[in-house]
Design a protein around this motif. Structure first.
Motif, PDB file in Angstrom:
ATOM      1  N   VAL A  50       2.498  -5.451  -5.042  1.00  5.91           N
ATOM      2  CA  VAL A  50       3.449  -5.873  -4.017  1.00  5.91           C
ATOM      3  C   VAL A  50       3.588  -4.827  -2.922  1.00  5.91           C
ATOM      4  O   VAL A  50       4.413  -4.987  -2.016  1.00  5.91           O
ATOM      5  CB  VAL A  50       4.839  -6.187  -4.624  1.00  5.91           C
ATOM      6  N   GLY A  51       2.791  -3.758  -3.005  1.00  5.17           N
ATOM      7  CA  GLY A  51       2.727  -2.794  -1.916  1.00  5.17           C
ATOM      8  C   GLY A  51       3.849  -1.766  -1.880  1.00  5.17           C
ATOM      9  O   GLY A  51       4.181  -1.229  -0.817  1.00  5.17           O
ATOM     10  N   LEU A  52       4.438  -1.451  -3.031  1.00  8.78           N
ATOM     11  CA  LEU A  52       5.458  -0.394  -3.067  1.00  8.78           C
ATOM     12  C   LEU A  52       4.835   0.967  -2.771  1.00  8.78           C
ATOM     13  O   LEU A  52       3.645   1.174  -2.991  1.00  8.78           O
ATOM     14  CB  LEU A  52       6.137  -0.359  -4.434  1.00  8.78           C
ATOM     15  N   PHE A 108       3.159  -0.566 -13.269  1.00 10.85           N
ATOM     16  CA  PHE A 108       2.442   0.176 -12.229  1.00 10.85           C
ATOM     17  C   PHE A 108       1.584  -0.774 -11.393  1.00 10.85           C
ATOM     18  O   PHE A 108       1.590  -0.742 -10.161  1.00 10.85           O
ATOM     19  CB  PHE A 108       1.561   1.258 -12.873  1.00 10.85           C
ATOM     20  N   TRP A 109       0.851  -1.653 -12.081  1.00 11.90           N
ATOM     21  CA  TRP A 109      -0.025  -2.619 -11.410  1.00 11.90           C
ATOM     22  C   TRP A 109       0.793  -3.566 -10.510  1.00 11.90           C
ATOM     23  O   TRP A 109       0.427  -3.805  -9.367  1.00 11.90           O
ATOM     24  CB  TRP A 109      -0.798  -3.427 -12.453  1.00 11.90           C
ATOM     25  N   THR A 129       6.699   3.399  -7.087  1.00 10.28           N
ATOM     26  CA  THR A 129       5.832   2.978  -8.191  1.00 10.28           C
ATOM     27  C   THR A 129       5.988   3.919  -9.385  1.00 10.28           C
ATOM     28  O   THR A 129       6.120   3.490 -10.531  1.00 10.28           O
ATOM     29  CB  THR A 129       4.360   2.950  -7.726  1.00 10.28           C
ATOM     30  N   GLU A 130       6.015   5.223  -9.095  1.00  7.04           N
ATOM     31  CA  GLU A 130       6.148   6.211 -10.170  1.00  7.04           C
ATOM     32  C   GLU A 130       7.485   6.056 -10.895  1.00  7.04           C
ATOM     33  O   GLU A 130       7.553   6.056 -12.124  1.00  7.04           O
ATOM     34  CB  GLU A 130       6.026   7.630  -9.593  1.00  7.04           C
ATOM     35  N   VAL A 131       8.553   5.943 -10.112  1.00  7.93           N
ATOM     36  CA  VAL A 131       9.883   5.866 -10.707  1.00  7.93           C
ATOM     37  C   VAL A 131      10.030   4.590 -11.546  1.00  7.93           C
ATOM     38  O   VAL A 131      10.520   4.624 -12.680  1.00  7.93           O
ATOM     39  CB  VAL A 131      10.970   5.910  -9.608  1.00  7.93           C
ATOM     40  N   PHE A 132       9.568   3.447 -10.997  1.00  5.78           N
ATOM     41  CA  PHE A 132       9.684   2.191 -11.744  1.00  5.78           C
ATOM     42  C   PHE A 132       8.844   2.222 -13.020  1.00  5.78           C
ATOM     43  O   PHE A 132       9.269   1.740 -14.070  1.00  5.78           O
ATOM     44  CB  PHE A 132       9.271   0.996 -10.872  1.00  5.78           C
ATOM     45  N   THR A 133       7.630   2.779 -12.918  1.00  5.77           N
ATOM     46  CA  THR A 133       6.752   2.818 -14.092  1.00  5.77           C
ATOM     47  C   THR A 133       7.373   3.661 -15.201  1.00  5.77           C
ATOM     48  O   THR A 133       7.507   3.216 -16.351  1.00  5.77           O
ATOM     49  CB  THR A 133       5.371   3.398 -13.710  1.00  5.77           C
ATOM     50  N   GLY A 145      -0.931  10.215 -16.429  1.00  5.53           N
ATOM     51  CA  GLY A 145      -2.237   9.772 -16.930  1.00  5.53           C
ATOM     52  C   GLY A 145      -2.863   8.709 -16.044  1.00  5.53           C
ATOM     53  O   GLY A 145      -4.067   8.760 -15.739  1.00  5.53           O
ATOM     54  N   ILE A 146      -2.048   7.734 -15.607  1.00  4.78           N
ATOM     55  CA  ILE A 146      -2.570   6.667 -14.739  1.00  4.78           C
ATOM     56  C   ILE A 146      -3.063   7.255 -13.419  1.00  4.78           C
ATOM     57  O   ILE A 146      -4.186   6.982 -12.972  1.00  4.78           O
ATOM     58  CB  ILE A 146      -1.483   5.601 -14.465  1.00  4.78           C
ATOM     59  N   GLU A 147      -2.221   8.093 -12.800  1.00  6.76           N
ATOM     60  CA  GLU A 147      -2.557   8.590 -11.461  1.00  6.76           C
ATOM     61  C   GLU A 147      -3.767   9.521 -11.480  1.00  6.76           C
ATOM     62  O   GLU A 147      -4.590   9.487 -10.565  1.00  6.76           O
ATOM     63  CB  GLU A 147      -1.334   9.299 -10.863  1.00  6.76           C
ATOM     64  N   LYS A 148      -3.878  10.357 -12.535  1.00  3.89           N
ATOM     65  CA  LYS A 148      -5.016  11.264 -12.608  1.00  3.89           C
ATOM     66  C   LYS A 148      -6.322  10.466 -12.781  1.00  3.89           C
ATOM     67  O   LYS A 148      -7.364  10.857 -12.260  1.00  3.89           O
ATOM     68  CB  LYS A 148      -4.812  12.218 -13.798  1.00  3.89           C
ATOM     69  N   THR A 149      -6.235   9.355 -13.504  1.00  2.15           N
ATOM     70  CA  THR A 149      -7.422   8.522 -13.739  1.00  2.15           C
ATOM     71  C   THR A 149      -7.849   7.804 -12.460  1.00  2.15           C
ATOM     72  O   THR A 149      -9.049   7.740 -12.136  1.00  2.15           O
ATOM     73  CB  THR A 149      -7.120   7.490 -14.844  1.00  2.15           C
ATOM     74  N   LEU A 150      -6.870   7.277 -11.720  1.00  9.37           N
ATOM     75  CA  LEU A 150      -7.191   6.630 -10.444  1.00  9.37           C
ATOM     76  C   LEU A 150      -7.770   7.652  -9.465  1.00  9.37           C
ATOM     77  O   LEU A 150      -8.737   7.357  -8.753  1.00  9.37           O
ATOM     78  CB  LEU A 150      -5.936   5.979  -9.848  1.00  9.37           C
ATOM     79  N   ALA A 151      -7.190   8.856  -9.453  1.00  5.99           N
ATOM     80  CA  ALA A 151      -7.683   9.900  -8.553  1.00  5.99           C
ATOM     81  C   ALA A 151      -9.116  10.283  -8.887  1.00  5.99           C
ATOM     82  O   ALA A 151      -9.879  10.732  -8.022  1.00  5.99           O
ATOM     83  CB  ALA A 151      -6.773  11.130  -8.631  1.00  5.99           C
ATOM     84  N   ALA A 152      -9.511  10.105 -10.164  1.00  2.56           N
ATOM     85  CA  ALA A 152     -10.887  10.427 -10.568  1.00  2.56           C
ATOM     86  C   ALA A 152     -11.841   9.279 -10.267  1.00  2.56           C
ATOM     87  O   ALA A 152     -13.033   9.360 -10.579  1.00  2.56           O
ATOM     88  CB  ALA A 152     -10.927  10.774 -12.060  1.00  2.56           C
ATOM     89  N   GLY A 153     -11.308   8.191  -9.673  1.00  2.52           N
ATOM     90  CA  GLY A 153     -12.186   7.120  -9.220  1.00  2.52           C
ATOM     91  C   GLY A 153     -12.367   5.955 -10.179  1.00  2.52           C
ATOM     92  O   GLY A 153     -13.222   5.096  -9.943  1.00  2.52           O
ATOM     93  N   PHE A 154     -11.576   5.903 -11.245  1.00  5.03           N
ATOM     94  CA  PHE A 154     -11.708   4.813 -12.210  1.00  5.03           C
ATOM     95  C   PHE A 154     -10.762   3.669 -11.850  1.00  5.03           C
ATOM     96  O   PHE A 154      -9.754   3.881 -11.171  1.00  5.03           O
ATOM     97  CB  PHE A 154     -11.406   5.320 -13.626  1.00  5.03           C
TER      98      PHE A 154
END
Lengths: 199, 199, 199
Positions: free
Chosen positions: A166-168, A160-161, A173-177, A104-113
């Protein structure tokens, strides 16, 4: 089949089974149970996609329909023996919750939000299917009173943030989240952690 | 007015009346009954259009608002005498179900989706309005327990696929599909055919 | 902050507080109460934006999330003393209803739809959040039985049409429309005016 797909099928199966079991407790017929199971599995992601102006993901791939049919078959065949598998399904559900939050997070960022919209959409992806399930079976939404659930998705958004800050790499990022969501759920259920009741 | 439009108005009327009658049993006021009737009539098609990224059909033509007003007037004027018309409304409802299934399938194919998505959208067009109605009046969805209903739409989708496979014209495909839904509904209610209850 | 923004925040606050209070009566936890409050505040506008093929307004501005957090804090801190503020919240709610109706109409016209669609969208913007709130807490929608509420929005739509017909400026049209909704609500509650119950 990639590892990612395998995890997604496990999560979809767990969500669908939770819907089908609650529908059967209400004496719905097979078709009704299938609809409730399918809505539980794809409802959160559908709401997310509609708000992001995207085509709902399950309309592009029949896998989710087939997995829900498998969930129905499992419930019909195993019946009362399902209770012994409760711990297994709990783990599948937690894994699904973690994965769906990341998707959900990644799809939203990919859509520009921005990320704060992503955190909300990650939470909706993980938790809204269960709310729609409870509306369909005419019960008060369980997640607003049981052990920490949707808040685990919000916490995953914070992780995730942090990872991004910290530039992971995307993979870490996916695995930790996802892991943070799963760990919070496991701890919450093990110790019966709930949020305070209002008033 | 074409024959198609005439059929569509009959179906819309039957759906709206079913919503208004159930709302009146809950002692909703006139406005509440109108909203429930309208949602029953246009809810399935609205959900379909949102998922297909189209403007909801009723926003492009005020006919559905007017037909719902007619449905409210009929329920207010006829009142308790409506019960004698139950068989008439059942037939209108079955005809509407058949027609809405065909409309849902064809609109989905026209939007470029494959037939399996069309069958789901045809079923949603026919049956989801009744589910939204039951959510609004705070009852468990009737169609998940009564005589075969949504499954008749799925069956209609299978007939549509069969007609297309053997190369029938669009007109014949539409008539056979809608008729199959209607026939299944009439037989199901006449013989009290229900799906098995889960568990 | 403009006067318009100030009014919008007051209305959002009143809507969110109404959701949070009803959720607390159901013993939801803090997160559940927040979700119900947020849905009450932004649900109508979200439904409107989805049907107009627009991005839901709250995804473009985090103000509504923050105001809902403020509403939760107010309910937690003030607790039982909130009852003494019922008249204040009623006024905020009526002001919000008037403003949201105007926003809904204007956003619909700006999207190219005719005024009759605008009136429906204005009513949805003002009243649908409360319906979604009641669905989430598993109660029959209050607005279908209490003093005139959604019909005040429809009346506001008629005033908007009248103002436009006689050529009033946009500013006057907005003020007269919102005021008419507020006045109808105040009069309806003061005199206990309800629509007739059906049957």
């Amino acid at each position: 089949m990639t590892f990612f797909t395998f995890i997604e099928i496990l999560g979809t199966l767990a969500f669908a089974i939770s819907g089908i079991r609650l529908a059967s407790a209400k004496r719905f017929d097979w078709f009704g149970a299938y609809v409730v199971g399918f809505t539980t599995a794809i409802g959160g992601g559908t709401l997310r996609d509609l708000m992001l102006s995207l085509t709902p993901f399950w309309m592009l791939d029949p896998t989710y329909l087939v997995v829900t049919a498998g969930a129905l078959a499992i419930v019909i065949v195993l019946g009362p023996y399902l209770i012994r598998l409760n711990n297994t399904f709990f783990i599948f559900d937690a894994i699904g919750l973690g994965l769906f939050t990341v998707v959900g997070i990644e799809k939203t960022l990919a859509a520009g939000f921005p990320l704060w919209v992503g955190v909300i959409m990650g939470t909706i992806t993980g938790a809204a299917g269960g709310v729609l399930r409870d509306i369909l079976i005419n019960e008060e939404p369980l997640i607003f009173r049981k052990e920490i659930y949707a808040l685990a998705c919000v916490g995953g958004g914070a992780v995730f943030w942090l990872c991004e800050s910290v530039g992971l790499s995307a993979g870490f990022t996916e695995v930790f989240t996802a892991s943070s969501v799963i760990v919070v759920r496991v701890i919450a259920v093990h110790y019966g952690l709930k949020l305070p009741i209002l008033k």
